[in-house]
Design a protein around this motif. Structure first.
Motif, PDB file in Angstrom:
ATOM      1  N   GLU A  45      13.471  36.929  40.887  1.00  0.00           N
ATOM      2  CA  GLU A  45      13.346  36.359  42.219  1.00  0.00           C
ATOM      3  C   GLU A  45      12.453  35.115  42.234  1.00  0.00           C
ATOM      4  OE1 GLU A  45      12.027  39.342  44.888  1.00  0.00           O
ATOM      5  OE2 GLU A  45      13.706  40.705  44.481  1.00  0.00           O
ATOM      6  N   ASN A  46      11.723  34.878  41.169  1.00  0.00           N
ATOM      7  CA  ASN A  46      10.872  33.692  41.070  1.00  0.00           C
ATOM      8  C   ASN A  46      11.649  32.441  40.712  1.00  0.00           C
ATOM      9  OD1 ASN A  46       8.291  34.707  41.701  1.00  0.00           O
ATOM     10  ND2 ASN A  46       8.070  35.580  39.631  1.00  0.00           N
ATOM     11  N   ALA A  47      12.955  32.562  40.456  1.00  0.00           N
ATOM     12  CA  ALA A  47      13.719  31.417  39.952  1.00  0.00           C
ATOM     13  C   ALA A  47      13.665  30.209  40.875  1.00  0.00           C
ATOM     14  CB  ALA A  47      15.166  31.850  39.691  1.00  0.00           C
ATOM     15  N   PRO A  48      13.924  30.312  42.202  1.00  0.00           N
ATOM     16  CA  PRO A  48      13.842  29.101  43.047  1.00  0.00           C
ATOM     17  C   PRO A  48      12.448  28.474  43.039  1.00  0.00           C
ATOM     18  CG  PRO A  48      15.005  30.875  44.185  1.00  0.00           C
ATOM     19  CD  PRO A  48      14.399  31.487  42.975  1.00  0.00           C
ATOM     20  N   MET A  80      13.122  27.512  27.589  1.00  0.00           N
ATOM     21  CA  MET A  80      11.798  27.064  28.013  1.00  0.00           C
ATOM     22  C   MET A  80      10.772  27.221  26.898  1.00  0.00           C
ATOM     23  SD  MET A  80      11.815  28.637  31.889  1.00  0.00           S
ATOM     24  CE  MET A  80      10.234  27.934  32.350  1.00  0.00           C
ATOM     25  N   TRP A  81      10.902  28.300  26.127  1.00  0.00           N
ATOM     26  CA  TRP A  81       9.977  28.488  25.003  1.00  0.00           C
ATOM     27  C   TRP A  81      10.162  27.385  23.960  1.00  0.00           C
ATOM     28  CZ3 TRP A  81       5.888  31.376  23.487  1.00  0.00           C
ATOM     29  CH2 TRP A  81       5.573  31.384  22.142  1.00  0.00           C
ATOM     30  N   ASP A  82      11.406  27.083  23.600  1.00  0.00           N
ATOM     31  CA  ASP A  82      11.659  26.045  22.605  1.00  0.00           C
ATOM     32  C   ASP A  82      11.152  24.692  23.095  1.00  0.00           C
ATOM     33  OD1 ASP A  82      12.834  27.937  21.014  1.00  0.00           O
ATOM     34  OD2 ASP A  82      14.881  27.476  21.678  1.00  0.00           O
ATOM     35  N   LEU A  83      11.337  24.414  24.373  1.00  0.00           N
ATOM     36  CA  LEU A  83      10.865  23.142  24.920  1.00  0.00           C
ATOM     37  C   LEU A  83       9.350  23.057  24.868  1.00  0.00           C
ATOM     38  CD1 LEU A  83      11.244  20.476  26.405  1.00  0.00           C
ATOM     39  CD2 LEU A  83      11.390  21.759  28.558  1.00  0.00           C
ATOM     40  N   GLU A 117      21.056  38.571  30.775  1.00  0.00           N
ATOM     41  CA  GLU A 117      21.349  37.665  29.667  1.00  0.00           C
ATOM     42  C   GLU A 117      20.975  36.231  30.026  1.00  0.00           C
ATOM     43  OE1 GLU A 117      23.375  39.824  30.962  1.00  0.00           O
ATOM     44  OE2 GLU A 117      23.617  41.325  29.368  1.00  0.00           O
ATOM     45  N   GLN A 118      21.286  35.798  31.237  1.00  0.00           N
ATOM     46  CA  GLN A 118      20.935  34.430  31.652  1.00  0.00           C
ATOM     47  C   GLN A 118      19.425  34.263  31.739  1.00  0.00           C
ATOM     48  OE1 GLN A 118      23.085  34.322  35.317  1.00  0.00           O
ATOM     49  NE2 GLN A 118      25.041  33.689  34.372  1.00  0.00           N
ATOM     50  N   GLN A 119      18.735  35.268  32.233  1.00  0.00           N
ATOM     51  CA  GLN A 119      17.277  35.200  32.300  1.00  0.00           C
ATOM     52  C   GLN A 119      16.683  35.039  30.906  1.00  0.00           C
ATOM     53  OE1 GLN A 119      15.361  38.903  33.207  1.00  0.00           O
ATOM     54  NE2 GLN A 119      13.615  37.921  34.196  1.00  0.00           N
ATOM     55  N   ARG A 121       6.689  32.726  31.991  1.00  0.00           N
ATOM     56  CA  ARG A 121       6.144  34.069  32.240  1.00  0.00           C
ATOM     57  C   ARG A 121       6.563  34.575  33.618  1.00  0.00           C
ATOM     58  NH1 ARG A 121       0.172  34.099  34.098  1.00  0.00           N
ATOM     59  NH2 ARG A 121       1.385  33.340  35.881  1.00  0.00           N
ATOM     60  N   ASP A 122       6.503  33.696  34.637  1.00  0.00           N
ATOM     61  CA  ASP A 122       6.906  34.116  35.985  1.00  0.00           C
ATOM     62  C   ASP A 122       8.391  34.449  36.047  1.00  0.00           C
ATOM     63  OD1 ASP A 122       4.313  33.652  36.630  1.00  0.00           O
ATOM     64  OD2 ASP A 122       4.669  31.757  37.675  1.00  0.00           O
ATOM     65  N   LEU A 123       9.220  33.720  35.294  1.00  0.00           N
ATOM     66  CA  LEU A 123      10.650  34.006  35.295  1.00  0.00           C
ATOM     67  C   LEU A 123      10.926  35.369  34.674  1.00  0.00           C
ATOM     68  CD1 LEU A 123      13.595  33.129  35.735  1.00  0.00           C
ATOM     69  CD2 LEU A 123      13.497  32.026  33.482  1.00  0.00           C
ATOM     70  N   LEU A 124      10.225  35.681  33.566  1.00  0.00           N
ATOM     71  CA  LEU A 124      10.415  36.981  32.939  1.00  0.00           C
ATOM     72  C   LEU A 124       9.783  38.099  33.753  1.00  0.00           C
ATOM     73  CD1 LEU A 124       9.763  36.030  29.212  1.00  0.00           C
ATOM     74  CD2 LEU A 124      11.963  36.521  30.291  1.00  0.00           C
ATOM     75  N   TRP A 125       8.819  37.764  34.592  1.00  0.00           N
ATOM     76  CA  TRP A 125       8.192  38.772  35.453  1.00  0.00           C
ATOM     77  C   TRP A 125       9.203  39.266  36.509  1.00  0.00           C
ATOM     78  CZ3 TRP A 125       3.687  41.427  35.496  1.00  0.00           C
ATOM     79  CH2 TRP A 125       3.298  42.055  36.690  1.00  0.00           C
TER      80      TRP A 125
END
Length: 868
Positions: A431-434, A487-490, A478-480, A424-428
């Motif tokens: 910049e949350n990636a690191p 992550m969802w599948d995992l 696209e990478q996001q 959820r934070d990544l899709l938000w």
């Protein structure tokens, strides 16, 4: 008969006056129709063409040509009619009437005696004959007319003419017939002296209003829907007729008022005036097209898998054409903590088409928007939902933005929930990636304590590595999306799991249920997790049953007895009651007690051994199930017999008076027998109560449908319990047995309902179906047991050795007879201890490569390899 005379003959013929009259009238109709049908066909076709106004749409030369052809056809049809029409005579009518009577009595009455009239005996016979003929003639009835002319009209031209004339009556006008006179010689002068006009008002198609021919509408008020198209045609000298209107609201360059062709659309109320000879004025009133309306009925609901259902209501006077739902993030209501603290990436509104009724009326309806938004970035976040509806006039209505939490799937496994939160934070924001990579590295720091499968650990590390690499150069959209999908599948694989160990699956189901209770999950989610716990428990019980069989065989080979002092015994009824109690506590909101009971259940399951019930010794699960189904069939037969007796007493209360006393003793014995057999199944207190209840109900009075219905319900519950422990799952025979028992259960439900409604006949029918289904289930179960026995015999030659080899631990030790981990023998004894160590290491490596082994064992083997 001897007194019959000529006067009697005349009176007999006069009695045929009315049948003869109607027969002659029918013959007249036959002759007239057969002669005039061509003329009638030509007349109907010409009238239909004139009423439809075909003469106004073609040139005058064509009209005159068609008129000449029609006149010739009518003349030929008239000549045909005159030549064929004949008025039927009285004699012909008598002959037709006489043909319908046996023996031609009318002709006999009209005949005279040819010979022997001077012989009294011959005359007497003749008079007797005429008397009989007079009696037959008195029964004569009119002969119906035969109007069928299919042989004369093989192409059914008469039906074509009738159909075209009917169309002209519906869509044409009788007044248009007179317009053909304008094409006669000298009609041009009359037209010049008297201009004419025509007009039509065509309503929008979606209103379903018919097109109006304005020439048929008198002056005065005229109601038209908004958007109606007015078409006017002016004939004659230019300027003799003019048009003025205030309904179109046209601004700018307008056509001349005397233009021969004028078209405009009605936009507002006003007047339409045709000035000149024969002109009219209409006061047009607009029938407004109201805008559609739409409203959200209730808050959204979601099932255990996160699928949302949002009910709504929409209406429109002419029908709703389409609708959509717009979902936008409600930033002021978002709890801006952790990964949500920074500003989100720009994301458009989520737009979803609203479902519309496929059939039926769309003027007013209720539907539900059913969608699964679990994978969307807005899932489980505050949003505003706006519904809109559109009608055919492109008018739109919207609801006020409704604040809600967008339903999505909830994850109760702690690791899966943590991954979903970081997703959820990544899709938000990208910049949350690191930060996300750092948090997930912390989660995976001690994989042995977190992951149940090594492949899940590898998948997470791959996601972390890729996220860190891409974050250095900036994530693209696209990478996001791709990383979020991984992550969802995992998380989904961790949540649902793929465990081969029944005990681990049972523990996981218990942990997820505990987590759901602590987080205040919805009733649907708790019910889904409870069903999963029941399935995991059934799998664990089957595994214990197989292990118990192996232990019994090992004990018999070793001549020992299994020590069960420290093991708990529990049958299926006790287990079912405990799980029902847990579900009841959760439904009552007593989550603390439910969690405590759930913990006790897990501890009991992990320390129990499956029992078969006292008095049944070494019965297999299949034999126990077969015996239970046989007992159920006997009880169902007894209930059916009782229902039949009650049906007899219902229609003849005194017929069974003497018989009921004898039945009373038999039924009481049956109830005792049921009590004894059910007690033998290990059902204990429950079976005793049922057996006693059956006997007391029958002895007290067997005509009470209420007690019969209760007993039928109890038998249905018992069948449901037996279905839960039925062996042979996954085999064709076992599935067939389960299908048959499902049909038996539905028939029992129908029998119970019929008994409660005092419908004994319907109850007997359903009970018969239930007994037949039970017999089919028992046959299928017997085939499953036979198939299982054959498979066991085929593999018996190597099964014992393989079983002993698989029972050893990775170090080669056999399990102790008392259930301990190993034996008392030394681990490494002998002269070549190093060779033995290499053999053990090779064995550990071999077993670690067998993917079909349980995950717990593979993890144990991996740790051994890492250490040594």
């Amino acid at each position: 008969m001897s007194s019959f005379s000529r006067n009697d003959v005349r009176r007999g013929l006069s009695a045929l006056r009315w049948p003869l009259f109607w027969t002659r009238a029918g013959m007249f109709a036959e002759s007239f129709w057969r002669a005039t049908w061509p003329l009638a066909t030509v007349v109907l076709l010409v009238l239909a063409a004139l009423m439809l106004g075909l003469q106004d749409s073609v040139v005058v030369e064509v009209v005159w040509g068609i008129a000449v052809v029609s006149a010739l056809a009518a003349l030929g049809a008239l000549i045909y009619a005159i030549s064929r029409f004949r008025i039927p005579t009285r004699e012909a009518a008598l002959v037709r009437l006489d043909e319908t009577l046996p023996g031609r009595p009318i002709q006999a009455l009209m005949d005279t005696q040819a010979i022997g009239d001077d012989d009294s005996a011959s005359s007497a016979v003749w008079r007797a004959h005429q008397a009989r003929m007079a009696e037959r003639a008195a029964t004569a009835t009119a002969v119906p007319a035969d109007l069928r002319i299919a042989r004369r009209d093989p192409y059914a031209l008469r039906y074509v003419a009738v159909l075209v004339f009917a169309v002209a009556l519906i869509f044409g006008s009788i007044w248009r017939v007179g317009s053909v006179t304008n094409m006669t010689p000298g009609a041009g002068d009359a037209l010049a002296s008297g201009p004419v006009w025509e007009g039509w008002a065509e309503s929008p198609r979606y209103t379903n209003w018919p097109t109006i021919y304005l020439n048929d509408i008198p002056e005065g008020a005229l109601d038209l829907p908004a958007g109606s198209l007015i078409t006017l045609r002016l004939y004659g000298e230019v300027g003799a007729l003019t048009v003025a209107e205030t309904v179109s609201g046209r601004i700018g360059e307008l056509p001349p008022a005397s233009a021969a062709e004028q078209d405009f659309t009605v936009r507002q109320s006003g007047d339409i005036t045709i000035s000149g000879p024969g002109g009219r004025t209409w006061n047009v009133a607009i029938v407004p097209d109201r805008a559609p309306s739409i409203a959200i009925l209730n808050d959204p609901e979601s099932d255990a898998m996160g699928e949302m259902s949002l009910p709504y209501q929409a209406s429109d006077d002419y029908g709703v054409e389409a609708g959509e739902a717009r979902i936008a993030i409600d930033l002021p209501s978002v709890d801006r903590l952790h990964g949500l603290a920074i500003d989100p990436d720009p994301r458009p509104e989520l737009t979803v088409a609203l479902p519309m009724p496929i059939t039926g009326d769309r003027t007013q309806f209720e539907e539900s928007l059913v969608e699964d938004f679990s994978e969307h970035p807005f899932a489980n976040l505050p949003v505003t939902v706006t519904l809109s509806a559109l009608d055919a006039a492109e008018q739109q209505a919207e609801t006020a933005p409704r604040q809600m939490i967008l339903p999505g799937r909830r994850f109760f496994d702690p690791l899966a929930a943590a991954i979903i939160e970081q997703r959820r934070d990544l899709l938000w924001s990208r910049e949350n990636a690191p930060r996300i990579a750092q948090i997930m590295r912390a989660v995976a720091h001690r994989p042995d304590e977190v992951f149940r499968k090594q492949v899940d650990e590898l998948r997470l590390r791959r996601v972390i590595t890729r996220l860190e690499t891409l974050a250095r150069y900036g994530l693209t959209d696209e990478q996001q999306t791709e990383i979020a999908r991984d992550m969802w599948d995992l998380a989904l694989g961790i949540e649902e799991g793929d465990l081969s160990s029944a005990l681990e699956r049972l523990r996981q189901a218990k942990e997820r249920l505990n987590q759901a209770m602590r987080e205040g999950a919805s009733q649907a989610e708790i019910e889904e997790l409870m069903r999963e716990l029941r399935r995991a428990t059934d799998d664990y019980m089957r595994q214990l049953s197989r292990q118990a069989e192996l232990d019994n065989e090992a004990n018999e080979e070793n001549g020992g007895q299994q020590n069960s002092q420290n093991q708990m015994q529990m049958n299926q009824d006790d287990l079912q009651r405990m799980m029902d109690r847990i579900q009841e506590l959760m439904e009552q909101g007593r989550m603390a007690e439910a969690e405590q009971a759930l913990q006790e259940l897990q501890e009991m399951l992990e320390n129990m051994r499956v029992t078969q019930g006292e008095g049944q010794g070494g019965q297999s699960p299949g034999e126990e199930a077969m015996e239970g189904l046989a007992e159920t069939l006997r009880e169902q037969q007894g209930l059916s017999d009782q229902a039949f007796r009650d049906l007899q007493e219902q229609f003849n209360p005194n017929a069974q008076a003497g018989e009921s006393q004898g039945n009373e003793g038999r039924d009481g014995g049956q109830g005792q027998g049921q009590q004894h057999s059910q007690g033998g199944d290990g059902q204990g207190e429950q079976s005793t109560d049922e057996g006693g209840g059956d006997g007391s109900d029958q002895n007290a009075g067997e005509g009470q449908e209420g007690s019969l219905a209760d007993r039928q319900q109890a038998l249905r519950d018992e069948l449901r319990r037996q279905q839960g422990s039925l062996p042979g799952a996954g085999t064709p025979e076992g599935d067939a047995a389960r299908d048959a028992l499902d049909r038996a259960g539905r028939a029992m439900d129908g029998a119970e309902e019929a008994l409660r409604q005092d419908d004994f006949a319907g109850a007997i029918d359903n009970q018969s179906q239930a007994m037949e289904a039970l017999r089919e289930g028992m046959r299928a179960l017997g085939e499953a047991m036979q198939q299982e026995a054959q498979n066991g015999q085929q593999g018996q030659g190597i099964s014992d050795a393989d079983r002993r080899a698989d029972a050893r631990d990775p170090l080669g030790r056999e399990p102790g007879s008392n259930g301990s981990v190993g034996t008392e023998e030394g681990l490494l004894q002998g002269e070549d201890v190093y060779r033995r160590a290499r053999d053990l290491l090779d064995e550990i490596r071999r077993r670690s490569g067998e993917g079909q082994r349980p995950d717990v064992e593979l993890d144990y083997l991996q740790r051994l390899l890492d250490r040594f």
